[in-house]
Scaffold this active site. Structure first.
Site: not given
Length: 540
Positions: A169-170, A172-174, A188, A325
């Site tokens: 995502a904008s 962070a990443q998982v 995350k 969100d």
């Protein structure tokens, strides 16, 4: 420490961006910074990004001015060329967001929800890309975050750790991992560049928005910059996100026990979480807009739509603590773990809420007025719509526009007594009508958005996200979802009035009002059943 220092020096960065990096001032700021290396990186980034932003903005403005020059208003040729310019400009803006990343991705996501303000070409371009093509940090960068936060690399902290992220995502990443005691988890990891560039991005975006407002007064997005300034530091602290998820579920257990089992958030592994790393229970489920997989799980999409509507209505009108969100990537669906089924044998859904970084609290007065407004919208009560819109900050001159933005309907349809007056069919004619109003009332919409309190602006964003989710599940909106909103908002207003009662007579009046509202809701429910029967007979 570096992040806090950056946020404290945000004003200096804005000045630096405006001056395109004035040498002496920049050198002095770097020398006196808590973290000179990071400050140097930021002061190097600001002018480069500002130049990129300016070139893109100038290119878009020139394209509109040159391409539409001399074409008469209302002509077919102008409409055709305007569509092409919208599409080109949307792609330029998309490319800028991807090149800059971070905050710009979030801006692109927000633009993708503004159906009532920006042309459809922008909405479609941003929606198609901003949730699925976010930048990805390298494994070395992930290891860098782990070493800073937990003192070791991921392969040492976990028994297993997949270096390839399952989502980005904008901010962070998982990654999928397995703890040393065998639990499958989702990790995350904040993008490393966010710490270095968040303040720089904010400074450049603020400068660009202020400049565009100066050149084109009707373009006023300063409210969005103010919201980012307040919310971004919280979103960059994953421990706040973890606490939000816990509080969200507690609210359902205490305030909405009747649906608490149907709403879930992943459990947090606190010992493996920091402000830049969040380790959570791994969740299997279908993304809320994946209708094919939802059906394959034995769940009816309309059941999911009802649950989504009920969940967020409870949060907004009763809890006053709202996940702001709720786009499709942040909502998963799975069969209810208890195995409970509907009377038709279909599995009951459970809604899984992800990404709890952006929440807004509504005080009692705001919550009461907002619930009263939505109740009035569902029942087409023009006077109550006006009264509560004014209380929420829309003003006596723009309350009808505010009602139109909330419902995506013109005023004459908002106050139409027909039972299905708020239902959006999701047809091309509906969309073209919305775009016509957006174009016609752009200055007034911008004025309204700059006037409304920021917590109400985030309710608009939440409303837009939920509308998109409902549209994907039902190919439009549903009368039933509006009945749910009407019921929950009415319950919230009733509970608030009961808390404020001062006499037995007042208590009796409130009870009578509630009975009348229940009767109206029952009549609307019966009308819905008749519409459904009529539709079923038409199909046969």
């Amino acid at each position: 420490m570096a992040t806090r220092s950056l946020w404290r020096t945000r004003a200096k960065l804005a000045v630096a961006a405006t001056a395109f990096c004035g040498g002496g001032a920049a050198a002095a700021a770097i020398a006196t910074s808590d973290d000179p290396a990071t400050a140097l990186k930021v002061f190097t980034i600001v002018p480069r990004r500002l130049l990129r932003d300016s070139i893109t903005a100038a290119s878009i403005v020139f394209d509109y001015e040159y391409s539409l020059w001399g074409l008469p208003e209302g002509s077919n040729e102008r409409a055709k060329i305007k569509h092409e310019v919208h599409l080109r400009s949307a792609r330029k803006l998309q490319e800028l967001c991807f090149r800059n990343g971070g905050i710009y991705i979030k801006l692109g996501q927000h633009i993708g929800q503004l159906e009532y303000l920006v042309p459809q070409e922008y909405v479609q371009t941003m929606r198609a890309s901003m949730l699925n093509r976010c930048p990805v940090s390298t494994y070395d960068q992930v290891c860098e975050v782990f070493k800073k936060e937990l003192g070791d690399t991921p392969d040492k902290v976990f028994d297993e750790f997949d270096p390839k992220p399952i989502a980005s995502a904008s901010l962070a990443q998982v990654h999928v991992a397995r703890t040393h005691d065998g639990q499958k988890v989702a990790v995350k990891v904040q993008h490393t560049h966010m710490t270095d560039t968040a303040a720089a991005d904010q400074a450049t975006v603020e400068f660009l928005v202020n400049t565009l407002h100066w050149l084109f007064p009707s373009f006023d997005y300063r409210w969005l910059v103010a919201e980012i300034r307040e919310s971004l530091p919280k979103e960059l602290d994953f421990l706040i996100e973890a606490k939000n998820s816990v509080k969200c579920l507690e609210n359902f257990r205490k305030l909405s026990p009747h649906i608490a089992d149907y709403v879930y958030a992943p459990k947090v592994h606190w010992s493996l979480s920091t402000s830049k790393l969040l380790t959570m229970e791994f969740m299997d489920g279908a993304q809320v807009n994946d209708v094919i997989t939802i059906r394959r799980l034995g769940i009816q999409p309309n059941e999911v739509a009802r649950l989504v509507s009920r969940t967020f209505a409870e949060m907004i009108f009763k809890h006053g603590f709202v996940h702001c969100d709720p786009h499709a990537a942040n909502l998963l669906v799975r069969p209810l773990p208890s195995g409970k089924r509907s009377i038709f044998g279909k599995k009951k859904p459970q809604l899984i809420l992800l990404d709890h970084g952006l929440y807004k609290e509504l005080d009692f007065s705001t919550r009461f007025s907002y619930a009263s407004l939505w109740r009035a919208l569902v029942f087409a009560d023009a006077n109550e719509i006006k009264v509560n819109s004014v209380k929420l900050g829309a003003g006596e001159d723009l309350y009808a526009l505010f009602a139109g933005i909330l419902t995506m309907k013109p005023w004459n349809r908002v106050i139409d007594p027909a039972v299905d007056h708020l239902v959006l069919k999701g047809t091309d004619s509906d969309r073209s009508e919305l775009q016509m109003y957006a174009s016609q009332y752009f200055p007034q919409i911008s004025k309204l958005l700059s006037r409304l309190p920021r917590n109400i602006l985030l309710m608009l964003k939440t409303n837009d996200c939920l509308r998109a989710v409902n549209n994907s599940l039902l190919q439009g909106s549903s009368l039933e979802t509006f009945l749910i909103i009407g019921k929950v908002s009415s319950e919230a207003v009733f509970e608030a009035k009961m808390m404020q009662k001062k006499s037995l007579f007042r208590w009796l009046i409130i009870q009578l009002e509630e009975l009348l509202l229940e009767a109206r809701l029952l009549a609307m429910q019966m009308a819905l059943w008749l519409l459904q029967v009529k539709k079923a007979l038409t199909w046969t």
